[in-house]
Scaffold this active site. Structure first.
Site, PDB file in Angstrom:
ATOM      1  N   LYS A 129      38.421  41.658  32.586  1.00 20.53           N
ATOM      2  CA  LYS A 129      39.199  42.563  33.318  1.00 20.53           C
ATOM      3  C   LYS A 129      38.279  43.568  33.854  1.00 20.53           C
ATOM      4  CE  LYS A 129      43.441  43.411  34.678  1.00 20.53           C
ATOM      5  NZ  LYS A 129      44.405  42.365  35.232  1.00 20.53           N
ATOM      6  N   ASP A 169      44.657  43.373  41.148  1.00 19.49           N
ATOM      7  CA  ASP A 169      45.721  44.074  40.066  1.00 19.49           C
ATOM      8  C   ASP A 169      46.245  45.201  40.810  1.00 19.49           C
ATOM      9  OD1 ASP A 169      46.611  43.517  37.112  1.00 19.49           O
ATOM     10  OD2 ASP A 169      46.114  45.655  37.139  1.00 19.49           O
TER      11      ASP A 169
END
Ligand code: NDP
Length: 449
Positions: A129, A169
């Site tokens: 991430k 995201d």
């Protein structure tokens, strides 16, 4: 500490000591470790080879400076992150978040969760991430472009189609992916599937935009069908009004439900007649404005300042799709009191541990994020697959694959929960099912001294 198992308690203590002041990361690790108690009892080899000690430590953490020039000519500096958490089952894969709240603890929590989620999809992708504390809100297109280019100028050293493949995201959608992909291509002189969520004209996959929201509804429908319930004729409350919330709303309607509320970080709208999704798409996707603008189009709807109150609206199904820890114990109690029978997480870790406890104790069907929102990353993996083949599937083909993946995730989570003595608890089931594949792979790879 609530661990019965001394080894897990020790791992948790080390995580807290080694990552001080990162409560979101601690919360995510604790939830997984609690689920693993029956696993470590049955698999002493995982303890002996330190699989879990290694799993809670990212393989690599990269922090970097992101300088850029704003429209007034002033130099701005943000911080960039990429956490390459685990590559046991495939290249690192996970989104980039641009939001002022981003710091190491948020990226680590998201990266850790991603490891198990990606494993659950059944596809060959590891977990990672990244992101930045950059706030795209209120910035001009040119500013967003300059920021994205600067961010990628550093990130490109660390990623690659077979190494690490980021996606979107919060705060990173098609526009940002496009700017970052353009910069990667300029610097590297190669056209590869190094990012997913790309535009359809340059290697993106059909259904990727819709995937997380659609996948959430496919999972939820499967979970409800097993209990004799369904979206059909149900009233749904959804938080957020970004990518996940919008396409969850679209699919919920297609499955015969009525969505009565949506929100953003300022407040929420309530339209008892059913939210008009075209209006929301226009406000959020085209104009990039606030959700309260909805009232300009539909004056009979209501707007309330603040986000938490959305959970006091009576509904059958609640889908939190905004951000972490947005649904607390009090909100969970309000949902239960109003007869809500299913909650599934579109956002990552939106329910606090106390809220999850309330749902499980009251027999609410609860789909945890790792399982319920895995459709986005699954479709990203399908995008990687199409890029490798230099080929593209039709909308129907990708959608059918997505649906099968979500049904399998439900079945595997339910089966793991049952096998380890927690039937009906999909938190435990998803954690164990996701864990086993990664653990077995790490075990097979041996320990690097
Ligand atoms: P978007 O940026 O498209 O939308 C985010 C939405 O959540 C916006 O409505 C935003 O409101 C709201 N929001 C953001 N931060 C807060 C906050 N602190 N409090 C209240 N509301 C907030 O993001 P996505 O829809 O892509 O992501 C939403 C969630 O889903 C995140 O948790 C993400 O990690 C998760 N997720 C996303 C996937 C994807 O494919 N996009 C895949 C899997 C999970 P505002 O505009 O006011 O900020």
């Amino acid at each position: 500490m609530t661990f019965k198992n001394a080894y897990l308690a020790e791992v948790m203590e080390t995580v807290i000591k080694r990552n001080p002041a990162e409560p979101e990361f601690h919360q995510a690790v604790k939830e997984v470790l609690e689920s693993l108690e029956p696993v470590v009892e049955r698999h002493p080899e995982f303890v002996k080879t330190g699989i879990i000690d290694r799993m809670v430590e990212p393989e690599r953490v990269i922090y970097f400076r992101v300088p850029w020039v704003d429209d007034s000519g002033k130099v701005q500096v943000n911080r960039g992150f990429r956490v390459q958490f685990n590559s046991a089952i495939g290249p690192y894969k996970g989104g980039l978040r641009f939001h002022p709240s981003v710091y190491a603890g948020i990226i680590k929590f998201l990266g850790f969760e991603q490891v198990f989620k990606n494993s659950l999809t059944g596809l060959p992708i590891g977990g990672g991430k990244g992101g930045s504390d950059f706030d795209p809100k209120g910035k001009s297109d040119q500013e967003v472009m300059r920021f994205c280019q600067s961010f990628m100028t550093e990130l490109q050293r660390h990623i690659g189609a077979d190494t690490d493949v980021p996606a979107g995201d919060i705060g990173v959608g098609g526009r940002e992916i496009g700017y970052m992909y353009g910069q990667y291509k300029r610097l590297r002189n190669e056209f590869t599937g190094v990012l997913t969520g790309k535009g359809l004209t340059y290697g993106g996959s059909l259904v990727r935009t819709e995937a997380t929201g659609y996948g959430l509804c496919y999972f939820t429908e499967e979970m409800m069908n097993a209990a004799g319930k369904s979206f059909k004729g149900s009233t749904v409350v959804i938080s957020g009004s970004g990518n996940v919330a919008i396409y969850a709303t679209e699919k919920a309607y297609q499955l015969g439900a009525k969505v009565v509320a949506l929100s953003d970080s300022s407040g929420y709208i309530y339209d008892p007649e059913g939210i008009k999704l075209d209006t929301v798409k226009q406000i959020k996707e085209v104009e990039r404005k606030r959700i309260k603008e909805y009232l300009n189009y539909h004056p009979n709807a209501e707007y309330f300042e603040g986000c938490g109150g959305i959970w006091s609206i009576k509904c059958d199904i609640a889908l939190p799709c905004a951000t972490q820890n947005e649904l607390d114990e009090e909100a969970a109690k309000a949902l239960v009191a109003n007869g809500c029978f299913a909650v599934a997480e579109g956002a990552n870790m939106p329910s606090t541990p106390e809220a999850v406890e309330v749902f499980l104790k009251n027999g609410v069907l609860f789909g945890p994020a790792k399982a319920a929102n895995a459709g986005g990353v699954a479709t990203s993996a399908l995008e990687m697959c199409q890029n490798s083949m230099r080929y593209s599937w039709t909308f129907e083909e990708v959608d059918a694959k997505l649906k099968n993946i979500m049904v399998d995730i439900y079945k595997n989570s339910a089966a793991a929960a049952k096998e380890y003595g927690h039937e009906g608890n999909f938190v435990v089931g998803a954690n164990i099912a996701g864990f086993m594949k990664v653990a077995k792979s790490m075990y097979a790879h041996g320990i690097a001294y």
